[in-house]
Design a protein around this motif. Structure first.
Motif, mmCIF file in Angstrom:
data_model
loop_
_atom_site.group_PDB
_atom_site.id
_atom_site.type_symbol
_atom_site.label_atom_id
_atom_site.label_comp_id
_atom_site.label_asym_id
_atom_site.label_seq_id
_atom_site.Cartn_x
_atom_site.Cartn_y
_atom_site.Cartn_z
ATOM 1 N N ARG B 309 -5.186 7.318 1.251
ATOM 2 C CA ARG B 309 -5.465 6.908 -0.130
ATOM 3 C C ARG B 309 -4.839 7.903 -1.112
ATOM 4 O O ARG B 309 -4.274 7.518 -2.138
ATOM 5 C CB ARG B 309 -6.984 6.807 -0.348
ATOM 6 C CG ARG B 309 -7.426 6.527 -1.773
ATOM 7 C CD ARG B 309 -6.877 5.224 -2.315
ATOM 8 N NE ARG B 309 -7.193 4.104 -1.436
ATOM 9 C CZ ARG B 309 -6.506 2.970 -1.397
ATOM 10 N NH1 ARG B 309 -5.456 2.773 -2.200
ATOM 11 N NH2 ARG B 309 -6.848 1.999 -0.558
ATOM 12 N N ASP B 311 -2.207 9.622 -0.651
ATOM 13 C CA ASP B 311 -0.764 9.362 -0.671
ATOM 14 C C ASP B 311 -0.446 8.167 -1.569
ATOM 15 O O ASP B 311 0.526 8.186 -2.331
ATOM 16 C CB ASP B 311 -0.256 9.082 0.749
ATOM 17 C CG ASP B 311 -0.398 10.289 1.669
ATOM 18 O OD1 ASP B 311 -0.742 11.381 1.172
ATOM 19 O OD2 ASP B 311 -0.174 10.132 2.880
ATOM 20 N N VAL B 312 -1.265 7.131 -1.472
ATOM 21 C CA VAL B 312 -1.055 5.941 -2.305
ATOM 22 C C VAL B 312 -1.221 6.294 -3.772
ATOM 23 O O VAL B 312 -0.395 5.925 -4.623
ATOM 24 C CB VAL B 312 -2.026 4.805 -1.890
ATOM 25 C CG1 VAL B 312 -2.010 3.679 -2.919
ATOM 26 C CG2 VAL B 312 -1.662 4.269 -0.494
ATOM 27 N N LEU B 338 3.296 7.347 3.790
ATOM 28 C CA LEU B 338 3.814 6.285 2.922
ATOM 29 C C LEU B 338 5.339 6.359 2.799
ATOM 30 O O LEU B 338 6.031 5.326 2.847
ATOM 31 C CB LEU B 338 3.147 6.416 1.541
ATOM 32 C CG LEU B 338 3.526 5.420 0.451
ATOM 33 C CD1 LEU B 338 3.324 3.983 0.914
ATOM 34 C CD2 LEU B 338 2.703 5.682 -0.811
ATOM 35 N N THR B 376 7.100 -0.028 -2.880
ATOM 36 C CA THR B 376 6.291 -1.249 -2.982
ATOM 37 C C THR B 376 7.010 -2.437 -2.350
ATOM 38 O O THR B 376 6.467 -3.127 -1.487
ATOM 39 C CB THR B 376 6.003 -1.557 -4.464
ATOM 40 O OG1 THR B 376 5.487 -0.376 -5.081
ATOM 41 C CG2 THR B 376 4.994 -2.675 -4.597
ATOM 42 N N LEU B 381 4.082 0.293 1.086
ATOM 43 C CA LEU B 381 2.766 0.434 0.475
ATOM 44 C C LEU B 381 1.740 -0.469 1.164
ATOM 45 O O LEU B 381 0.623 -0.031 1.479
ATOM 46 C CB LEU B 381 2.848 0.102 -1.018
ATOM 47 C CG LEU B 381 1.569 0.297 -1.835
ATOM 48 C CD1 LEU B 381 1.155 1.756 -1.856
ATOM 49 C CD2 LEU B 381 1.755 -0.209 -3.267
ATOM 50 N N VAL B 384 0.595 0.905 4.466
ATOM 51 C CA VAL B 384 -0.369 1.992 4.355
ATOM 52 C C VAL B 384 -1.733 1.459 3.938
ATOM 53 O O VAL B 384 -2.772 1.910 4.445
ATOM 54 C CB VAL B 384 0.146 3.094 3.404
ATOM 55 C CG1 VAL B 384 -0.947 4.086 3.067
ATOM 56 C CG2 VAL B 384 1.331 3.813 4.051
ATOM 57 N N GLU B 385 -1.753 0.467 3.047
ATOM 58 C CA GLU B 385 -3.041 -0.150 2.684
ATOM 59 C C GLU B 385 -3.697 -0.753 3.927
ATOM 60 O O GLU B 385 -4.915 -0.688 4.088
ATOM 61 C CB GLU B 385 -2.845 -1.232 1.611
ATOM 62 C CG GLU B 385 -2.633 -0.695 0.199
ATOM 63 C CD GLU B 385 -3.882 -0.026 -0.404
ATOM 64 O OE1 GLU B 385 -4.957 -0.033 0.220
ATOM 65 O OE2 GLU B 385 -3.746 0.526 -1.514
#
Lengths: 443, 443
Positions: B309, B311-312, B338, B376, B381, B384-385
């Motif tokens: 999180r 990293d995001v 990421l 994105t 992204l 990673v989510e």
């Protein structure tokens, strides 16, 4: 300068010829609260101590290097670098820790860490180890090795702070990692990488120092006094380091320049390099507070002489012997007691010149030489040589007191004769030889 | 995203309504080696824990600041800076340490550190404390405070390494000392002074962390497992930090980029920030190896979700919420999971652009935005989510297992039903709420 031959009074020969064993003598309890100290005939040789400590240190670091590599193959370089870095030390602190243990009556070869004939009323022997003989020697070598790792960590960070290029005849660690950056074709700034890696590796080294000390306590049984002293060693050298960093940016005409120079000398070096290793070793042997006080009385002035000599060598040392350029401390901008003594003796015009040159790494040799002349001609250098002689004499006197502490003649509590450390002539010679070497070395 | 309501199965209601006390229940020994775990009804609130830890930390630092000042009036600034610096933390690690202690059955309010109904055959309760109730809470707050000091030391050095300007909404420590240099009219380079002082103050902070941990062990009785874990925490975060420094200079097309990113994530953050504080707390309560294993099974994935999180947020976070500019991690050049996931999904041309921009602090906002778009649009992204959702779900499942561990139904050794941690619904809610907050926070 001072000769050992002038400081061997004849009245130590009685105890020197004594055949009292240096092992524990707890079979003869006494009601006298000032118990008879055990005679310490001899101290192990620095070479033998250094060899045992190096063995333990290398074994520990090899184990840790394997752990790092198990975390990531990329981390293997950290372990290798630390093994290499710690190989070069003079092992002064390990030798002193070992001797502190022996001076307090600890028997390295026997299965005990409390060899003094401690008074039954003090109970200090309660904290002694229950390990076997091998455990004691190994534990002591680990505790000593832990001091080497603490010192390595301090040096690694010190070299970053001072932007030093070399250490122990090799490139400083941050320069090694800078070179690795270049050789590996990494991107970004190599110098920054070297500095960043060295900050982290210094931190790792500090952590390993803790771990090795903890391990030593398992072998030695451990006690609260030793743990507290260990904390003090760590704190003092770092606070001394902060004061050193601060001293270099404070104007030379500041009121506290001399006080600060003595604070840096005592905390960053004298205590940490000499007094505290002795005390820590003594505490590990279960020393009582009076033994610690006497050992401190020897260790602190000797540590001060040791660092004052370092200051002299940094200005007036022979580059061939020291491996550092003449007047190196001028370019580095060190605010030593030698600089403070000089600053107090020169004219305002000279002070302005000295202030403008201290810490300027681009000075010409001629400009450095002018500063060195100032230090010499002002009497600053002579003042520091005089301090060294005083401190050395002070330390030597304590050693002689220990050699005179006649095991049969202790009665008047608190008198000079009732020293709580009692050594034979071989130990006396060893300590005085070492004290002289630290105070009057040329490199 | 994920909702708590979907993960509260009905079969936990039986144990949740149980009125079993959370204190020690050693009065009912059993021959079964898989003893019945104590039901932990509730966990202390993060606010209450943070308050107790802050009190102990401030008291300790005030004591140390006085010691520094006694060494030299010049050293007073070190103590003041550390008191100020440690005030701002979120206390995540202290809360987790505290909860680890409680989850393993440690009763903070009672005069014992071993509240689990330990099997008579394991003997782990032998290492529990003998202190009073106040000792346990104080000791636990000190151990937790020690983690805060370790973290503060890491942040101080991290900010030097990353050349960061701010920390916790204030100037980074090296910037504070740079400003002090200017305000005091010191000479030499202020930025260098700031860096040097921060390296040393980070070292001092590390030393203080050791000291406070040692002190906590006096209050808690201490045990070998806890000491070893403490060493592991220290080592892992530092080796992780080294790997992070290294990752930033290794070309983006290196084979190990993804492996290294996971190593950095796990060692520098996930283990150190979440898993190990929990484990350390559990060990201080005398947890057995199976309890530690279960707690690790919860803590490690949660720690990974926590850092993923981070990293995001470093790329796609709302600057208003995070307090950092959009795409900050691009300019810093962080090699996160990421980035690795993105690198594996973009064209060679795009990879070249990304590689050239990572770590360039002079990028324009448009250049940063282009990189964010790449991350994105490539699916990096989203990948990673998806990792975060998996890790969060994994951690949540363990919590549910603990809530289902019916104290009356333990029989088959090793079966899922025989969880060695057993919690009520209040504790379950607390843990799941915290897990969700760590995994799905916006700042």
């Amino acid at each position: 300068m001072t000769s050992d031959s002038s400081v061997t009074p004849g009245d130590t020969s009685g105890s020197a010829s004594s055949s009292a064993p240096s092992t524990s003598d707890k079979s003869v309890p006494t009601a006298d609260p000032v118990a008879v100290p055990v005679l310490i005939e001899s101290l192990d040789s620095p070479e033998a101590i250094a060899a045992e400590v190096s063995d333990q240190l290398e074994a520990f670091l090899a184990e840790k290097a394997a752990e790092f590599e198990a975390i990531s193959p990329d981390a293997a370089a950290v372990g290798e670098a630390l093994i290499e870095f710690t190989r070069g030390g003079k092992r002064i602190r390990p030798v002193l820790l070992w001797w502190g243990f022996q001076l307090a009556g600890g028997d390295v070869r026997a299965g005990t860490t409390s060899g003094t004939s401690v008074s039954p009323t003090t109970g200090t022997s309660a904290s002694s180890a229950t390990g076997t003989s091998a455990d004691v020697a190994v534990g002591l070598a680990q505790a000593a090795g832990s001091l080497e790792l603490l010192h390595a960590a301090a040096l690694i960070h010190d070299d970053v702070i001072d932007n030093s290029d070399t250490r122990r005849g090799r490139p400083a660690l941050h320069r090694q990692f800078e070179a690795r950056h270049q050789a590996s074709g990494f991107h970004g700034d190599g110098a920054s990488f070297g500095v960043s890696a060295s900050i982290v590796i210094g931190d790792i080294c500090l952590a390993l120092s803790e771990e090795l000390f903890e391990r030593s306590q398992e072998a030695l049984g451990g006690n609260r006094m030793a743990r507290e002293l260990r904390g003090t060693v760590r704190r003092d050298v770092m606070v001394g380091q902060y004061l050193d960093v601060l001293a270099e940016v404070i104007p030379l005409d500041d009121d506290r320049i001399a006080d600060r120079a003595w604070e840096v000398l005592s905390y960053k070096s004298a205590k940490y390099s000499v007094e505290q290793p002795l005390l820590l070793g003594a505490a590990l042997a279960g020393a009582d507070s009076r033994q610690l006080e006497e050992i401190s009385g020897f260790g602190l002035p000797l540590g001060q002489a040791f660092q004052l000599r370092d200051d002299v060598l940094g200005i007036a040392g022979d580059p061939e012997a020291t491996g550092k350029p003449a007047g190196d401390d001028i370019r580095e901008g060190k605010r030593t007691v030698l600089i403070a003594e000089t600053a107090a003796r020169i004219s305002a015009e000279q002070l302005e010149i000295l202030a403008s040159r201290l810490g300027d790494s681009n000075l010409t040799d001629a400009e450095v030489a002018e500063c060195v002349d100032m230090i010499t001609d002002s009497g600053g250098l002579a003042a520091v040589e005089s301090f060294i002689a005083d401190k050395h004499a002070h330390a030597t006197t304590i050693v002689d007191t220990w050699a005179r502490a006649d095991s049969g003649a202790v009665s008047a509590e608190g008198s000079a004769a009732s020293a709580r450390v009692h050594i034979g002539s071989a130990a006396q010679d060893r300590l005085k030889g070492f004290a002289k070497a630290l105070s009057y070395r040329s490199s």
